[in-house]
Design a protein around this motif. Structure first.
Motif, mmCIF file in Angstrom:
data_model
loop_
_atom_site.group_PDB
_atom_site.id
_atom_site.type_symbol
_atom_site.label_atom_id
_atom_site.label_comp_id
_atom_site.label_asym_id
_atom_site.label_seq_id
_atom_site.Cartn_x
_atom_site.Cartn_y
_atom_site.Cartn_z
ATOM 1 N N UNK A 141 7.501 10.829 -5.703
ATOM 2 C CA UNK A 141 6.106 10.433 -5.927
ATOM 3 C C UNK A 141 5.815 9.220 -5.064
ATOM 4 N N UNK A 142 4.840 9.335 -4.181
ATOM 5 C CA UNK A 142 4.531 8.256 -3.251
ATOM 6 C C UNK A 142 3.134 7.721 -3.545
ATOM 7 N N UNK A 143 3.030 6.393 -3.647
ATOM 8 C CA UNK A 143 1.737 5.775 -3.931
ATOM 9 C C UNK A 143 1.001 5.513 -2.624
ATOM 10 N N UNK A 144 -0.266 5.853 -2.624
ATOM 11 C CA UNK A 144 -1.105 5.566 -1.467
ATOM 12 C C UNK A 144 -2.100 4.494 -1.866
ATOM 13 N N UNK A 148 -1.942 1.119 2.806
ATOM 14 C CA UNK A 148 -0.828 1.966 3.209
ATOM 15 C C UNK A 148 -1.169 3.435 3.084
ATOM 16 N N UNK A 149 -1.832 3.975 4.090
ATOM 17 C CA UNK A 149 -2.049 5.419 4.099
ATOM 18 C C UNK A 149 -0.723 6.149 4.301
ATOM 19 N N UNK A 150 -0.707 7.418 3.964
ATOM 20 C CA UNK A 150 0.541 8.183 4.008
ATOM 21 C C UNK A 150 0.320 9.468 4.795
ATOM 22 N N UNK A 195 -1.727 9.081 -5.867
ATOM 23 C CA UNK A 195 -0.321 9.449 -5.799
ATOM 24 C C UNK A 195 -0.182 10.796 -5.096
ATOM 25 N N UNK B 1 8.115 6.428 -9.106
ATOM 26 C CA UNK B 1 6.984 6.265 -8.187
ATOM 27 C C UNK B 1 7.344 5.249 -7.100
ATOM 28 N N UNK B 2 7.029 5.583 -5.867
ATOM 29 C CA UNK B 2 7.454 4.726 -4.752
ATOM 30 C C UNK B 2 6.240 4.308 -3.930
ATOM 31 N N UNK B 3 6.308 3.107 -3.368
ATOM 32 C CA UNK B 3 5.336 2.713 -2.364
ATOM 33 C C UNK B 3 6.120 2.043 -1.228
ATOM 34 N N UNK B 4 5.443 1.656 -0.138
ATOM 35 C CA UNK B 4 6.203 1.156 1.015
ATOM 36 C C UNK B 4 7.050 -0.063 0.692
ATOM 37 N N UNK B 37 5.681 9.983 5.805
ATOM 38 C CA UNK B 37 5.932 8.625 6.290
ATOM 39 C C UNK B 37 4.758 7.712 6.037
ATOM 40 N N UNK B 38 5.076 6.426 5.875
ATOM 41 C CA UNK B 38 4.087 5.356 5.842
ATOM 42 C C UNK B 38 4.135 4.656 7.190
ATOM 43 N N UNK B 39 3.020 4.048 7.598
ATOM 44 C CA UNK B 39 3.015 3.258 8.818
ATOM 45 C C UNK B 39 2.671 4.110 10.016
#
Lengths: 210, 255
Positions: A141-144, A148-150, A195, B1-4, B37-39
């Motif tokens: 699960x990735x937070x946007x 920080x765009x994804x 998310x 849950x993950x963020x950069x 990917x981020x960035x």
């Protein structure tokens, strides 16, 4: 009440209420259960027509009763999601089970859906309650956030929720045509707040090998 | 849950997903293994002119060139492969040989070369690489015989040789057994034999990852795994063997 029995079996405790689950995904139950086949994802006549037209078909049954019912599908990993009024987008093929309080519908995804090999339409979940989503391997699960765009590979995308804008990113250049592409020619870019669920595996997509 | 911020740098997110942190640096990556990917990260095929100098030092496998790309930029990138177990390994002035399909990514401080064993790649130098395996990786010490399908790679020890169980393979009955499986073949007559000092990496299933279409060895005399071109060889026909044909039995009888 949804809980996981291991990571690949979903256990739902029912006390007279109803859940919607993918047709044929029941593996066992305790207590008294009634299974009712619904047409068009239980969305009424309009749902039947929309799902038929869009090809985002979903075979759903309604399960109600007293006791515990267990669901699983082809040993896919199961991820639990709690919805509190927000909207969630998920591919119909990845949806295992939803609470009775969660409404399902279809929406147009545009080019993104075409690229991920899942058709141009996706399923939406709205309301309050829990949902179980399947993925090939445990989903990350990735937070946007606005800072920080994804970017996500279309083949690994499973679902997203929150206030996200998605755009289709293409890295196709003349080098791709020469067979010297970057291997990641298509991406979905998510911007906004929300998310994104990605799975550690890629479906075969149209742009997969470019 | 993950963020950069919370994603690990160059470490596993879960057993099936690996996160690489790029800070203006470069990583070699097998095509299509990036899931998100981020960035700002750019993916370029190896034919990109700007990468010429990098390739000279860290990529020596022209036959795998179309499977690999270079990721560069800054940000965090997630790698995964068909929901297989993913692990990173550190090499310190070492060498490691690995099945070509299992290698996902490596730092350019390592040099990638094609192993003399067909279908395998060798990494030499100091740095980190990421490899996938079907089930967790098991580390073993030679002397050791391993099933060909379970072998992922080996480090620091000499290349393996084939080993055939003798009892099964001698005599006419052995030949029939080897060819037809009649008379009780266990399916384990053939192993890879490792000797010397080093480490052997095994996966915990015998299910192989699909072989990549490219990566065949050049058609050249003296190169193992190269199929003899037309006209070379010693008059052996390269016709596909038909069912019912005796195959190599004729050679046993000196025909």
């Amino acid at each position: 009440m949804f809980r996981l029995q291991g990571s690949r079996v979903l256990a739902v405790d029912l006390t007279g209420d109803t859940v919607k689950a993918k047709n044929g995904s029941m593996v066992a139950y305790e207590g008294r259960m009634a299974f009712k086949k619904t047409t068009g994802g239980g969305e009424g006549l309009r749902g039947v027509v929309t799902r038929r037209l869009t090809g985002e078909q979903m075979e759903v049954m309604e399960v109600s009763g007293q006791g515990t019912c267990f669901f699983a599908d082809r040993a896919s990993e199961i991820n639990l999601v709690s919805l509190r009024g927000e909207k969630m987008y998920v591919e119909a093929s990845n949806l295992l089970c939803t609470d009775g309080g969660v409404r399902t519908g279809t929406s147009f995804t545009g080019l993104r859906g075409g690229a991920s090999g899942n058709g141009l339409f996706t399923t939406t979940l709205e309301g309050t309650g829990q949902a179980a989503i399947m993925s090939d391997g445990p989903a990350v699960v990735l937070r946007v956030t606005p800072q920080y765009p994804l970017s996500v590979d279309p083949g690994a995308y499973v679902a997203h929720q929150g206030n996200l804008r998605q755009s289709f990113q293409s890295g196709v250049t003349f080098r791709t045509l020469l067979g010297e592409g970057g291997g990641e020619a298509f991406q979905i870019r998510f911007e906004g707040d929300g998310l994104v669920y990605v799975q550690p595996s890629e479906r075969n997509t149209v742009g997969g090998d470019v | 849950m993950w963020d950069p911020m919370t994603l690990p740098a160059d470490d596993n997110v879960n057993p099936y997903t690996f996160c690489v942190e790029l800070k203006g640096s470069q990583w070699f990556l097998q095509k299509g293994k990036m899931i998100a990917y981020y960035g700002s990260i750019e993916f370029n095929g190896l034919g990109h002119g700007r990468l010429d100098r990098l390739l000279r030092t860290s990529f020596h496998s022209p036959l795998h060139a179309s499977d690999w790309v270079v990721a560069e930029g800054s940000g965090k990138m997630l790698l995964a492969d068909r929901a297989f177990d993913v692990n990173s390994f550190d090499l310190d002035e070492g060498n490691l040989t690995i099945r070509a399909g299992n290698l996902l990514a490596y730092q350019p401080s390592l040099a990638l070369k094609q192993s003399i064993v067909p279908g395998f790649l060798t990494l030499i130098g100091t740095g980190k690489f990421v490899a996938a395996s079907n089930g967790p990786v098991v580390f073993m010490e030679p002397p050791l015989r391993v099933d060909p399908q379970a072998l992922v790679g080996w480090a620091d020890c000499p290349s393996p040789c084939h080993h055939y169980d003798h009892g099964y393979m001698t005599g006419i009955m052995g030949g029939v057994r080897a060819l037809t499986g009649l008379g009780g073949a266990s399916g384990e007559e053939h192993q890879f034999d490792f000797t010397g000092a080093g480490t052997v990496l095994l996966q915990s299933t015998e299910q192989l990852m699909p072989e990549l279409a490219t990566g065949a060895t050049p058609h050249e005399a003296g190169v193992p795994g190269a199929h003899p071109g037309p006209g070379s060889g010693h008059g052996q026909q390269s016709m596909p063997r038909l069912p019912g044909q005796l195959g190599d039995l004729q050679r046993r009888f000196g025909l």
